[in-house]
Scaffold this active site. Structure first.
Site: not given
Length: 258
Positions: A182, A74
């Site tokens: 992302c 992440c």
């Protein structure tokens, strides 16, 4: 006989599954424990201190699974927590790196749009990377609050509505290169290419996985399409919603679409 190396992956939700998919493409003996913190997702608009606490808690939970290393799959978690947690944990903590460097090197002097969460855009980690590459003037930051949350809910039609005006503006600005900062956004590549067919898309998954496997001295032979990966995985989603478990399975299976 020594068993497979056990590693932990964590994400605020579904995004890190794109990294898990990449790992499973390698013919490697790995046992991967994936933790999706859906109860607290999305991370991308939270305060840095809150994200740090959430990521720390997930890493402690993964330690209970006896993993030998943890990858923060992440970008937001990496930006907010990786540097601190590396000092706190005795096992290696790896993080994501946006593919800004290859985008810059392959397109010298060209504009590069970086799609990422507000947290990733503002954190010092990204600013240092841009400064190291001398790319401050070439990188166009595009913050996408709420977009990762649409992926977590499987709302891809809404995600397309969200992205259309952003991609239209980038086309008008003659941007030809797009970095996905992302891991959730990897699952939106098909939407991006549908609305911006000629754009070159870069993401950090492949480079991060190779760095992870190299550092852990894991062989990196990519599996043939007909072969089965030597890796096994376990999914932990702290959610009571059946939708999330069904969506996670779909995201791992739809190879051609995503």
């Amino acid at each position: 006989m020594k068993g497979p190396l056990k590693i932990g992956l964590m994400d605020s939700g579904m995004g890190g599954l794109s990294v898990l998919k990449g790992i499973l493409k390698y013919d490697a003996e790995l046992e991967v424990v994936y933790y999706g913190d859906l109860k607290n997702s999305p991370y991308g608009e939270k305060e840095t201190s809150e994200i740090l606490e959430l990521v720390r808690d997930v890493c402690k939970r993964l330690q209970e699974e006896n993993v030998s290393a943890i990858l923060l799959a992440c970008n937001t978690a990496t930006s907010a927590a990786a540097q601190t947690l590396r000092k706190e944990f005795s096992i290696p903590i790896f993080g994501m790196e946006p593919a800004i460097k290859p985008a810059i090197l392959q397109n010298p002097g060209k504009k590069i749009a970086l799609l990422a969460t507000p947290v990733t855009q503002r954190e010092k980690k990204l600013q240092r990377l841009k400064a190291e590459l001398g790319a401050e003037e070439l990188i166009l930051p595009v913050s996408c609050p709420g977009l990762a949350g649409l992926v977590d809910k499987g709302e891809f039609d809404e995600a397309e509505k969200y992205l259309r005006p952003i991609l239209k503006k980038l086309r008008e600005e003659n941007v030809e290169n797009l970095v996905l900062g992302c891991t959730h956004y990897i699952f939106l590549k098909h939407i991006i290419l549908k609305n911006f067919p000629n754009v070159r898309i870069y993401d950090g998954n492949s480079g991060t996985i190779k760095h992870l496997l190299n550092s852990l001295q894991v062989r990196q032979r990519v599996s043939n399409r007909s072969s089965v990966s030597g890796s096994v995985y376990k999914l932990i989603l702290n959610s009571d919603e059946e939708l999330h478990f069904r969506l996670a399975t779909e995201l791992l299976q739809f190879e051609n679409k995503f």
